[in-house]
Design a protein around this motif. Structure first.
Motif, mmCIF file in Angstrom:
data_model
loop_
_atom_site.group_PDB
_atom_site.id
_atom_site.type_symbol
_atom_site.label_atom_id
_atom_site.label_comp_id
_atom_site.label_asym_id
_atom_site.label_seq_id
_atom_site.Cartn_x
_atom_site.Cartn_y
_atom_site.Cartn_z
ATOM 1 N N LEU A 420 0.817 -1.207 0.000
ATOM 2 C CA LEU A 420 0.000 0.000 0.000
ATOM 3 C C LEU A 420 0.855 1.262 0.000
ATOM 4 O O LEU A 420 1.843 1.368 0.729
ATOM 5 C CB LEU A 420 -0.932 0.000 1.206
ATOM 6 N N LEU A 443 -4.895 6.539 -1.642
ATOM 7 C CA LEU A 443 -4.329 5.213 -1.426
ATOM 8 C C LEU A 443 -4.372 4.361 -2.686
ATOM 9 O O LEU A 443 -5.371 4.367 -3.422
ATOM 10 C CB LEU A 443 -5.083 4.477 -0.316
ATOM 11 N N ASN A 445 -2.997 0.225 -4.011
ATOM 12 C CA ASN A 445 -2.257 -1.011 -3.858
ATOM 13 C C ASN A 445 -1.359 -1.135 -5.082
ATOM 14 O O ASN A 445 -1.796 -1.535 -6.155
ATOM 15 C CB ASN A 445 -3.197 -2.211 -3.764
ATOM 16 N N ARG A 460 -11.996 2.063 4.496
ATOM 17 C CA ARG A 460 -11.713 0.646 4.719
ATOM 18 C C ARG A 460 -10.276 0.418 5.192
ATOM 19 O O ARG A 460 -9.887 -0.717 5.455
ATOM 20 C CB ARG A 460 -11.963 -0.141 3.434
ATOM 21 N N TYR A 461 -9.495 1.491 5.275
ATOM 22 C CA TYR A 461 -8.074 1.352 5.600
ATOM 23 C C TYR A 461 -7.657 2.261 6.745
ATOM 24 O O TYR A 461 -6.558 2.807 6.746
ATOM 25 C CB TYR A 461 -7.232 1.640 4.350
ATOM 26 N N PHE A 464 -4.359 1.092 8.438
ATOM 27 C CA PHE A 464 -3.162 1.368 7.647
ATOM 28 C C PHE A 464 -2.839 2.854 7.662
ATOM 29 O O PHE A 464 -1.670 3.242 7.805
ATOM 30 C CB PHE A 464 -3.338 0.904 6.206
#
Length: 516
Positions: A420, A443, A445, A460-461, A464
């Motif tokens: 990430l 963000l 991936n 959702r992160y 992180f």
């Protein structure tokens, strides 16, 4: 760690398995060679280029290892060179400028130009200096780009731990009409100027000759060779006998590949190949600004989300998108690195400092904050060459993942941990637009979406984002204020010594326009 064979479907989760057939009994630590290309994109046959012949780098990959998630430490020349030689982000050494680094590009404050009297501080420890306790002989060849003013040759490689130097203090194109003709140095002595008494295209042969002579002369010594080629910085050049379907850029690439072949052949001829680790990579990603015949490609790392912000694509050199930082890398070490392997672990040019010292059995410099991690477990999986215990990847780890930071000058733009990547600020490589701040961060991936095309949903992160933010804050707490060396601009500091009275008078003007 994730390493696989190129010529098969075997996937190996432990690096140690790869080196199982390597023989032991090396009487001395390995030699090290870095071939550092300039503004080089993914224009290698072994990385999928259909139009550029790179037979020697192909051979490196076939007999060695491709590192497919290799990143340069910075996406522009001078900071990148400081980082690979010191194992430190350039924010620590001062190879940045506060002026114009995040504002519309002027160029003068992002790299060392002839009008800049800033330089890599002499107390910065380079690989060459750090290897001295292990009795290494070292040479820098090619583009330095880390400081030179007047006749102060202590700012050249010979003042930074290298025993020998042959090359230029700045980029080959930083001459007339804006600057004096670029000088070429042998150690402390100026031996000519490009376009005056040295033909630019001949530098390919000159650099190859210097490299092969150095290797031959040090066959009985442990050595470090830093070969920093001009190829393929625009305007590209190559001797007339190099031609390519890819045009001038392809010809320059094939000239670069020929030089790599000369190094490999000399090591083989001198029975040094099994005792030498050779790493080929680039200082930064390909440059979008020049025309296609003068510039490379960034491969799959297009930063395709960026045009939604910019309205155009400029996500290579100079930017914090993947195309600016993700560059090809190949490691060759016959008998130690298993042939035809691919490393898909995150690695970077910052890692070479710590890795080389570990393999050489040289101590780390004391009181110096290092940013790279030891990757000798990847390059020497059996541990045959290890002289010291493997060093920790990082003093601060995010869920077991090494954290990498993306700078543009003094501004931390993004950070990556694992797959990430979080963009806190985005900006093109060389555009004039206002930077875009992202809160929460943008963000991606980048393992499954290296094009940075599909932003992830921040909600959702949360975990992180908290971890990467903490990593950024911790890193920034370790950065001490230093003088921004690239803001030290004075046209009167340009090297006009040895030019005619008319030429010197022109160069000493603040306008800095030399028309000879």
């Amino acid at each position: 760690m994730f390493i696989r064979k190129m010529a098969g479907s075997l996937h190996l989760l432990a690096c140690a398995i790869v080196g199982g057939l390597v023989s032991a009994g090396h009487a001395r630590p390995p030699n090290f060679v870095i071939v550092f290309a300039d503004d080089f994109g993914f224009d290698l046959e072994c990385f999928g280029s259909p139009t550029t012949r790179t037979v020697n780098i192909n051979r490196m990959a076939a007999e060695g290892m491709k590192l497919t998630q290799w990143n340069t430490a910075h996406s522009i020349c001078s900071p990148s060179r400081a980082a690979i030689l010191t194992g430190r982000y350039a924010i620590r050494s001062g190879i940045f400028g506060n002026e114009s680094t995040i504002q519309p590009h002027t160029g003068d404050h992002r790299v060392v130009h002839p009008s800049c009297y800033g330089h890599l501080p002499l107390d910065e420890v380079t690989i060459a200096e750090a290897l001295k306790p292990a009795n290494y002989t070292s040479m820098a060849i090619g583009k330095w780009h880390l400081g030179y003013a007047y006749e102060n040759t202590t700012l050249l490689p010979v003042g930074h731990g290298f025993d020998y130097f042959y090359g230029t203090p700045v980029t080959h194109c930083e001459g007339p009409p804006s600057y004096p003709a670029v000088p070429v140095f042998q150690n402390h002595e100026k031996v000519g100027r490009i376009g005056v008494d040295i033909v630019r295209e001949d530098l390919v042969y000159r650099y190859a000759d210097q490299a092969t002579q150095f290797i031959s002369n040090n066959a009985n010594n442990s050595f470090f060779l830093y070969l920093a080629m001009d190829n393929t910085h625009s305007p590209v050049y190559s001797p007339a006998n190099f031609t390519s379907l890819r045009g001038p850029y392809g010809a320059a690439t094939e000239a670069l590949d020929w030089v790599v072949g000369q190094v490999m052949d000399t090591l083989t001829k001198m029975n040094l190949a099994q005792d030498t680790l050779v790493v080929f990579t680039s200082d930064n990603g390909a440059w979008y600004t020049p025309p296609p015949t003068q510039a490379g490609v960034v491969g799959p790392f297009q930063g395709t989300y960026a045009p939604q912000e910019l309205g155009y694509v400029d996500t290579g050199k100079g930017s914090s998108w993947e195309g600016g930082f993700r560059v090809p890398a190949v490691a060759w070490w016959p008998g130690t690195i298993a042939a035809g392997t691919v490393c898909e672990n995150f690695t970077s040019s910052l890692d070479l400092f710590v890795t080389f010292l570990n393999l050489a059995g040289a101590p780390l410099p004391t009181g110096v904050a290092l940013d790279g991690k030891d990757i000798s477990g990847i390059l020497d999986p059996s541990g045959i060459h290890a002289r010291l215990p493997h060093m920790p990847a990082s003093k601060f780890e995010n869920s077991g993942n090494y954290t990498f930071f993306y700078y543009r000058g003094p501004v931390l733009m993004a950070a990556r941990s694992g797959a990430l990547k979080a963009h806190f600020i985005t900006h093109s490589g060389f555009g004039h637009e206002v930077p875009v701040t992202h809160d929460p961060p943008l963000l991606f991936n980048v393992e499954v979406d290296p094009q940075e095309r599909l932003p992830l949903e921040p909600a959702r992160y949360h975990a992180f984002i908290s971890e990467i933010t903490a990593a950024v804050e911790h890193h920034q707490s370790t950065v001490k204020p230093v003088t921004p060396q690239l803001d030290l601009i004075d046209y009167k500091a340009m090297d006009c010594v040895g030019l005619s009275e008319k030429q010197s008078g022109c160069c000493m003007q603040l306008a800095g326009k030399c028309t000879y």
